[in-house]
Design a protein around this motif. Structure first.
Motif, PDB file in Angstrom:
ATOM      1  N   SER A  29       0.823  -1.206   0.000  1.00  0.00           N
ATOM      2  CA  SER A  29       0.000   0.000   0.000  1.00  0.00           C
ATOM      3  C   SER A  29       0.860   1.260   0.000  1.00  0.00           C
ATOM      4  O   SER A  29       0.489   2.277  -0.593  1.00  0.00           O
ATOM      5  CB  SER A  29      -0.950   0.020   1.196  1.00  0.00           C
ATOM      6  OG  SER A  29      -0.256   0.246   2.410  1.00  0.00           O
ATOM      7  N   THR A  30       2.022   1.205   0.665  1.00  0.00           N
ATOM      8  CA  THR A  30       2.898   2.377   0.705  1.00  0.00           C
ATOM      9  C   THR A  30       3.442   2.715  -0.674  1.00  0.00           C
ATOM     10  O   THR A  30       3.725   3.886  -0.978  1.00  0.00           O
ATOM     11  CB  THR A  30       4.078   2.163   1.677  1.00  0.00           C
ATOM     12  OG1 THR A  30       4.881   1.065   1.222  1.00  0.00           O
ATOM     13  CG2 THR A  30       3.573   1.872   3.078  1.00  0.00           C
ATOM     14  N   SER A  33       0.395   3.919  -3.053  1.00  0.00           N
ATOM     15  CA  SER A  33      -0.064   5.267  -2.724  1.00  0.00           C
ATOM     16  C   SER A  33       0.654   6.339  -3.530  1.00  0.00           C
ATOM     17  O   SER A  33       0.270   7.510  -3.497  1.00  0.00           O
ATOM     18  CB  SER A  33       0.125   5.541  -1.228  1.00  0.00           C
ATOM     19  OG  SER A  33       1.499   5.607  -0.888  1.00  0.00           O
ATOM     20  N   GLU A  34       1.692   5.958  -4.257  1.00  0.00           N
ATOM     21  CA  GLU A  34       2.427   6.903  -5.088  1.00  0.00           C
ATOM     22  C   GLU A  34       2.068   6.752  -6.568  1.00  0.00           C
ATOM     23  O   GLU A  34       2.728   7.337  -7.437  1.00  0.00           O
ATOM     24  CB  GLU A  34       3.928   6.710  -4.889  1.00  0.00           C
ATOM     25  CG  GLU A  34       4.388   6.975  -3.455  1.00  0.00           C
ATOM     26  CD  GLU A  34       5.875   6.763  -3.269  1.00  0.00           C
ATOM     27  OE1 GLU A  34       6.592   6.723  -4.287  1.00  0.00           O
ATOM     28  OE2 GLU A  34       6.318   6.631  -2.121  1.00  0.00           O
ATOM     29  N   LEU A  89       9.246   1.529   5.507  1.00  0.00           N
ATOM     30  CA  LEU A  89       8.358   1.929   4.407  1.00  0.00           C
ATOM     31  C   LEU A  89       7.309   2.922   4.886  1.00  0.00           C
ATOM     32  O   LEU A  89       7.010   3.916   4.199  1.00  0.00           O
ATOM     33  CB  LEU A  89       7.681   0.697   3.801  1.00  0.00           C
ATOM     34  CG  LEU A  89       8.548  -0.240   2.966  1.00  0.00           C
ATOM     35  CD1 LEU A  89       7.761  -1.497   2.594  1.00  0.00           C
ATOM     36  CD2 LEU A  89       9.053   0.451   1.711  1.00  0.00           C
ATOM     37  N   GLY A  90       6.730   2.650   6.050  1.00  0.00           N
ATOM     38  CA  GLY A  90       5.696   3.522   6.584  1.00  0.00           C
ATOM     39  C   GLY A  90       6.214   4.913   6.897  1.00  0.00           C
ATOM     40  O   GLY A  90       5.597   5.921   6.533  1.00  0.00           O
ATOM     41  N   THR A  93       6.985   6.861   3.720  1.00  0.00           N
ATOM     42  CA  THR A  93       5.767   7.293   3.036  1.00  0.00           C
ATOM     43  C   THR A  93       5.146   8.497   3.729  1.00  0.00           C
ATOM     44  O   THR A  93       4.721   9.459   3.072  1.00  0.00           O
ATOM     45  CB  THR A  93       4.744   6.137   2.993  1.00  0.00           C
ATOM     46  OG1 THR A  93       5.320   5.026   2.296  1.00  0.00           O
ATOM     47  CG2 THR A  93       3.470   6.565   2.266  1.00  0.00           C
ATOM     48  N   ILE A  94       5.094   8.469   5.046  1.00  0.00           N
ATOM     49  CA  ILE A  94       4.554   9.602   5.810  1.00  0.00           C
ATOM     50  C   ILE A  94       5.421  10.837   5.599  1.00  0.00           C
ATOM     51  O   ILE A  94       4.909  11.951   5.395  1.00  0.00           O
ATOM     52  CB  ILE A  94       4.476   9.256   7.306  1.00  0.00           C
ATOM     53  CG1 ILE A  94       3.465   8.127   7.540  1.00  0.00           C
ATOM     54  CG2 ILE A  94       4.090  10.487   8.117  1.00  0.00           C
ATOM     55  CD1 ILE A  94       3.461   7.590   8.949  1.00  0.00           C
ATOM     56  N   GLN A 202      -1.582   8.813   1.471  1.00  0.00           N
ATOM     57  CA  GLN A 202      -0.232   8.357   1.788  1.00  0.00           C
ATOM     58  C   GLN A 202      -0.004   8.266   3.293  1.00  0.00           C
ATOM     59  O   GLN A 202       0.640   7.336   3.776  1.00  0.00           O
ATOM     60  CB  GLN A 202       0.789   9.291   1.148  1.00  0.00           C
ATOM     61  CG  GLN A 202       0.881   9.131  -0.363  1.00  0.00           C
ATOM     62  CD  GLN A 202       2.084   9.844  -0.932  1.00  0.00           C
ATOM     63  OE1 GLN A 202       2.371  10.973  -0.567  1.00  0.00           O
ATOM     64  NE2 GLN A 202       2.782   9.196  -1.838  1.00  0.00           N
ATOM     65  N   CYS A 205      -1.779   5.121   4.523  1.00  0.00           N
ATOM     66  CA  CYS A 205      -1.018   3.917   4.173  1.00  0.00           C
ATOM     67  C   CYS A 205       0.250   3.817   5.015  1.00  0.00           C
ATOM     68  O   CYS A 205       0.639   2.730   5.455  1.00  0.00           O
ATOM     69  CB  CYS A 205      -0.649   3.938   2.689  1.00  0.00           C
ATOM     70  SG  CYS A 205      -2.055   3.761   1.563  1.00  0.00           S
ATOM     71  N   GLY A 206       0.901   4.963   5.252  1.00  0.00           N
ATOM     72  CA  GLY A 206       2.114   4.965   6.059  1.00  0.00           C
ATOM     73  C   GLY A 206       1.851   4.564   7.500  1.00  0.00           C
ATOM     74  O   GLY A 206       2.593   3.767   8.091  1.00  0.00           O
ATOM     75  N   SER A 209       1.174   0.850   7.690  1.00  0.00           N
ATOM     76  CA  SER A 209       2.406   0.071   7.601  1.00  0.00           C
ATOM     77  C   SER A 209       3.186   0.119   8.908  1.00  0.00           C
ATOM     78  O   SER A 209       3.687  -0.907   9.378  1.00  0.00           O
ATOM     79  CB  SER A 209       3.272   0.606   6.449  1.00  0.00           C
ATOM     80  OG  SER A 209       4.435  -0.174   6.287  1.00  0.00           O
TER      81      SER A 209
END
Length: 226
Positions: A29-30, A33-34, A89-90, A93-94, A202, A205-206, A209
């Motif tokens: 998902s991370t 989300s891009e 990853l989380g 992404t955040i 994002q 998702c972050g 994760s």
């Protein structure tokens, strides 16, 4: 022949459900989300499945051909590695969502001024980075599940052909499942991208994760303590 077919069918079904595991969905998902387009997101699911499958195939071939066994240290800490990966990853992404920022540009059409508001999240030149990340995440998930897969194959398959058939079917199942998941996830994400609210997606998702990663790390630490 019927035994091989039934074993392969079982692998296919288990593979599809295996793709739904929370750590798989959270990690992918991370990356999704891009992406703005559903087909591009679905392609990331296929790439993840490829990385996941070749890792399992390598492990099973190693076991059945040369008697390879994962060291106990790797078996016991494989899930912890996945937890660390999810945390990283989380957080990334955040961080990307928070640093993107909203920009406005004024354009004049037919003598009338228009202001366009958008975020510079979807930059060109990062497509290969998304693909590499999906592939590497798939490899990591495949590595984490290799020990369990070796146990299943060792107890169910009577030879190399049956073993490879099961793993291939399982891999096809996980790829199908993840492709469907990424395509579904891409629908709300693409809608939010059009509304210039992709940063919210994002962050969600972050956080998802990071939460799953922290939970997995907590379980791993609990096992070490107990």
């Amino acid at each position: 022949m019927e035994e091989i077919a039934s074993l392969a069918f079982a692998g296919l079904v288990l593979g599809i459900t295996h793709a739904l595991d929370a750590d798989h969905v959270a990690a992918v998902s991370t990356i999704v989300s891009e992406k703005k387009k559903i087909l591009e997101s679905a392609a990331l699911g296929i790439i993840w499945g490829f990385g996941h499958t070749i890792t399992l195939l390598a492990a099973v071939i190693g076991m059945l051909v040369i008697g390879f066994e994962f060291p106990a240290v790797l078996q016991n800490n494989a899930e912890a590695f996945v937890g660390v990966m999810l945390l990283v990853l989380g957080v990334l992404t955040i961080k990307k969502a928070m640093s993107a920022g909203v920009h406005s540009h004024e354009h004049i059409h037919d003598g009338i001024g228009h202001i366009h508001i958008h975020q510079h999240i979807f930059e060109k030149g990062h497509e290969h980075n998304h693909e590499k990340r999906s592939f590497l995440v798939g490899i990591m998930h495949g590595f984490a599940g290799s020990a369990a897969m070796l146990i299943i194959v060792a107890s169910s398959a009577s030879g190399l052909t049956e073993g490879l058939g099961y793993v291939l079917a399982f891999g096809i199942g996980t790829t199908i499942g993840m492709t469907a998941i990424t395509a579904v996830m891409a629908i709300p994400i693409s809608m939010m991208a059009k509304a210039n609210k992709i940063g919210i997606a994002q962050v969600v998702c972050g956080v998802f994760s990071v939460t799953i990663g922290a939970f997995i790390m907590g379980q791993a630490l609990a096992q070490l303590i107990l």
